[in-house]
Design a protein around this motif. Structure first.
Motif, mmCIF file in Angstrom:
data_model
loop_
_atom_site.group_PDB
_atom_site.id
_atom_site.type_symbol
_atom_site.label_atom_id
_atom_site.label_comp_id
_atom_site.label_asym_id
_atom_site.label_seq_id
_atom_site.Cartn_x
_atom_site.Cartn_y
_atom_site.Cartn_z
ATOM 1 N N GLY A 76 0.847 -1.347 -0.035
ATOM 2 C CA GLY A 76 0.042 0.004 -0.131
ATOM 3 C C GLY A 76 0.712 1.260 -0.033
ATOM 4 O O GLY A 76 0.266 2.141 0.109
ATOM 5 N N TYR A 77 2.220 1.257 -0.155
ATOM 6 C CA TYR A 77 2.874 2.346 -0.142
ATOM 7 C C TYR A 77 2.809 2.994 -1.352
ATOM 8 O O TYR A 77 2.961 2.532 -2.488
ATOM 9 C CB TYR A 77 4.377 1.983 0.139
ATOM 10 N N PHE A 78 2.489 4.508 -1.364
ATOM 11 C CA PHE A 78 2.393 4.813 -2.946
ATOM 12 C C PHE A 78 3.287 6.322 -2.851
ATOM 13 O O PHE A 78 3.603 6.884 -1.623
ATOM 14 C CB PHE A 78 0.822 5.261 -3.209
ATOM 15 N N VAL A 79 3.452 6.855 -3.874
ATOM 16 C CA VAL A 79 4.164 8.360 -4.159
ATOM 17 C C VAL A 79 3.188 8.983 -5.125
ATOM 18 O O VAL A 79 2.515 8.283 -5.954
ATOM 19 C CB VAL A 79 5.607 7.795 -4.372
ATOM 20 N N TYR A 80 3.670 10.207 -5.185
ATOM 21 C CA TYR A 80 2.962 11.032 -6.032
ATOM 22 C C TYR A 80 4.028 11.297 -7.347
ATOM 23 O O TYR A 80 5.059 11.566 -7.026
ATOM 24 C CB TYR A 80 2.675 12.343 -5.485
ATOM 25 N N PHE A 81 3.131 11.300 -8.520
ATOM 26 C CA PHE A 81 4.205 11.802 -9.620
ATOM 27 C C PHE A 81 3.364 12.851 -10.246
ATOM 28 O O PHE A 81 2.121 12.909 -10.392
ATOM 29 C CB PHE A 81 4.259 10.511 -10.693
ATOM 30 N N LEU A 82 4.026 13.443 -11.000
ATOM 31 C CA LEU A 82 3.510 14.482 -11.701
ATOM 32 C C LEU A 82 2.528 14.142 -13.000
ATOM 33 O O LEU A 82 3.100 13.013 -13.475
ATOM 34 C CB LEU A 82 4.565 15.711 -12.410
ATOM 35 N N LYS A 83 1.612 14.721 -13.119
ATOM 36 C CA LYS A 83 0.613 14.385 -14.175
ATOM 37 C C LYS A 83 1.426 14.515 -15.600
ATOM 38 O O LYS A 83 2.135 15.334 -15.825
ATOM 39 C CB LYS A 83 -0.897 14.873 -14.166
ATOM 40 N N THR A 84 0.664 13.661 -16.623
ATOM 41 C CA THR A 84 1.110 13.995 -17.878
ATOM 42 C C THR A 84 -0.093 14.398 -18.693
ATOM 43 O O THR A 84 -1.125 14.120 -18.326
ATOM 44 C CB THR A 84 2.102 12.953 -18.544
ATOM 45 N N GLU A 85 0.142 14.687 -19.937
ATOM 46 C CA GLU A 85 -1.036 15.133 -20.885
ATOM 47 C C GLU A 85 -0.599 14.779 -22.407
ATOM 48 O O GLU A 85 0.692 14.884 -22.754
ATOM 49 C CB GLU A 85 -1.685 16.367 -20.529
ATOM 50 N N GLY A 86 -1.560 14.832 -23.046
ATOM 51 C CA GLY A 86 -1.405 14.588 -24.826
ATOM 52 C C GLY A 86 -0.875 13.086 -25.003
ATOM 53 O O GLY A 86 -0.473 12.469 -24.295
ATOM 54 N N PRO A 87 -0.631 13.007 -26.224
ATOM 55 C CA PRO A 87 -0.236 11.697 -26.869
ATOM 56 C C PRO A 87 1.297 11.218 -26.530
ATOM 57 O O PRO A 87 1.560 10.006 -26.368
ATOM 58 C CB PRO A 87 -0.537 11.642 -28.383
ATOM 59 N N ASP A 88 1.994 12.340 -26.141
ATOM 60 C CA ASP A 88 3.201 12.043 -25.977
ATOM 61 C C ASP A 88 3.646 12.053 -24.449
ATOM 62 O O ASP A 88 4.914 12.039 -24.056
ATOM 63 C CB ASP A 88 4.367 12.963 -26.784
ATOM 64 N N ASP A 89 2.484 11.991 -23.398
ATOM 65 C CA ASP A 89 2.624 11.932 -22.270
ATOM 66 C C ASP A 89 3.723 12.963 -21.557
ATOM 67 O O ASP A 89 4.701 12.700 -20.872
ATOM 68 C CB ASP A 89 3.135 10.487 -21.651
ATOM 69 N N ALA A 90 3.467 14.202 -22.039
ATOM 70 C CA ALA A 90 4.203 15.368 -21.579
ATOM 71 C C ALA A 90 4.028 15.736 -20.246
ATOM 72 O O ALA A 90 2.686 15.706 -19.897
ATOM 73 C CB ALA A 90 4.268 16.498 -22.845
ATOM 74 N N CYS A 91 4.775 16.402 -19.573
ATOM 75 C CA CYS A 91 4.811 16.725 -18.148
ATOM 76 C C CYS A 91 3.661 17.863 -18.154
ATOM 77 O O CYS A 91 3.597 18.957 -19.290
ATOM 78 C CB CYS A 91 6.096 17.388 -17.765
ATOM 79 N N ILE A 92 2.814 17.936 -17.178
ATOM 80 C CA ILE A 92 1.899 18.793 -17.122
ATOM 81 C C ILE A 92 2.190 20.353 -17.358
ATOM 82 O O ILE A 92 1.573 21.306 -17.302
ATOM 83 C CB ILE A 92 0.835 18.463 -16.157
ATOM 84 N N PHE A 93 3.510 20.537 -16.740
ATOM 85 C CA PHE A 93 4.099 21.977 -16.713
ATOM 86 C C PHE A 93 4.751 22.335 -18.079
ATOM 87 O O PHE A 93 5.462 23.329 -18.231
ATOM 88 C CB PHE A 93 4.792 22.076 -15.558
ATOM 89 N N LEU A 94 4.789 21.709 -19.068
ATOM 90 C CA LEU A 94 5.565 21.875 -20.363
ATOM 91 C C LEU A 94 4.467 22.484 -21.229
ATOM 92 O O LEU A 94 3.675 21.972 -21.526
ATOM 93 C CB LEU A 94 5.928 20.498 -21.033
ATOM 94 N N GLN A 95 4.810 23.774 -21.405
ATOM 95 C CA GLN A 95 4.026 24.664 -22.210
ATOM 96 C C GLN A 95 4.776 25.226 -23.267
ATOM 97 O O GLN A 95 5.779 26.039 -22.869
ATOM 98 C CB GLN A 95 3.063 25.685 -21.437
ATOM 99 N N ASN A 96 4.412 25.309 -24.526
ATOM 100 C CA ASN A 96 5.308 25.779 -25.827
ATOM 101 C C ASN A 96 6.650 25.551 -25.656
ATOM 102 O O ASN A 96 7.663 26.406 -25.688
ATOM 103 C CB ASN A 96 5.249 27.420 -25.433
ATOM 104 N N ASN A 97 6.980 24.349 -25.226
ATOM 105 C CA ASN A 97 8.346 23.580 -25.165
ATOM 106 C C ASN A 97 9.191 24.217 -24.121
ATOM 107 O O ASN A 97 10.285 24.040 -24.036
ATOM 108 C CB ASN A 97 9.181 23.672 -26.544
ATOM 109 N N ARG A 98 8.770 24.714 -23.137
ATOM 110 C CA ARG A 98 9.287 25.286 -21.798
ATOM 111 C C ARG A 98 8.449 24.836 -20.573
ATOM 112 O O ARG A 98 7.356 24.858 -20.474
ATOM 113 C CB ARG A 98 9.256 26.869 -21.892
ATOM 114 N N CYS A 99 9.536 24.661 -19.724
ATOM 115 C CA CYS A 99 8.759 24.532 -18.096
ATOM 116 C C CYS A 99 8.254 25.831 -17.520
ATOM 117 O O CYS A 99 8.912 26.694 -17.443
ATOM 118 C CB CYS A 99 10.149 23.851 -17.286
ATOM 119 N N VAL A 100 7.140 25.752 -17.168
ATOM 120 C CA VAL A 100 6.339 26.828 -16.453
ATOM 121 C C VAL A 100 6.943 26.896 -15.130
ATOM 122 O O VAL A 100 6.511 27.868 -14.487
ATOM 123 C CB VAL A 100 5.117 26.981 -16.892
ATOM 124 N N ILE A 101 7.331 25.882 -14.521
ATOM 125 C CA ILE A 101 7.684 26.005 -12.968
ATOM 126 C C ILE A 101 9.311 25.762 -12.903
ATOM 127 O O ILE A 101 9.748 25.149 -11.790
ATOM 128 C CB ILE A 101 7.075 24.823 -12.195
#
Length: 132
Positions: A76-101
Motif C-alpha cells: 500500500g505504499y504510494f508516491v505522487y508523480f506529476l501528471k502528464t498530458e497529450g499523446p506524448d505523455d508530456a509533463c503537465i508543466f510543459l507549455q510551448n516547449n518550456r517548463c513553466v515551473i
C-alpha cells in the motif's frame, strides 16, 4: 540483479559524464509516472503557483490538480508523480516547449540526466539517461 531501465546505463558517483542541456524538452516528454514529487517539491511548487496568481491555496489542491498517486509496493505504499498530458505523455508543466515551473522544478528534474534507483538490497544505484 535489478531489471534494466530502458535508455539508461548504470554509473557510479565518480563516473564523469559530459552533458549540456540543449533546451529541446525531450526529457519532459514520455514521463508518465517517472517524475516523483516529494513533500519539498509539493510545497515549493504550490507556493510558486500561488505567487504566480494561480487559484490554488494549499498543497492538497496542488496534488489533486497536478499529481497522481501510484502504488509502488503491494503493502500500500504510494508516491505522487506529476501528471502528464497529450499523446506524448508530456509533463503537465510543459507549455510551448518550456517548463513553466523551471525555478521550482522537482528534484528529479533538477538532477537530470541522472536518476537514483532503489536496489533489492535496500541501497541505491545510480543511472545516467541516454535520452538526449
Amino acid at each position: 540483479m535489478e531489471p534494466e531501465i530502458k535508455n539508461a546505463v548504470r554509473v557510479t558517483p565518480s563516473t564523469r559524464i559530459r552533458f549540456k542541456c540543449t533546451g529541446c524538452a525531450e526529457c519532459c516528454r514520455h514521463v508518465k509516472q517517472t517524475v516523483p514529487v516529494d513533500s519539498r517539491d509539493v510545497f515549493q511548487i504550490t507556493k510558486h503557483l500561488m505567487e504566480s496568481g494561480e487559484e490554488i491555496f494549499c498543497t492538497d489542491q496542488f496534488l489533486v490538480k497536478y499529481a497522481e498517486p501510484a502504488m509502488i509496493d503491494e503493502c500500500g505504499y504510494f508516491v505522487y508523480f506529476l501528471k502528464t498530458e497529450g499523446p506524448d505523455d508530456a509533463c503537465i508543466f510543459l507549455q510551448n516547449n518550456r517548463c513553466v515551473i523551471h525555478a521550482v522544478k522537482p528534484r528529479a528534474c533538477r538532477v537530470y540526466p541522472f536518476m537514483i534507483e532503489p536496489t533489492a538490497s535496500g541501497e541505491h544505484g545510480y543511472l545516467y539517461s541516454l535520452e538526449r
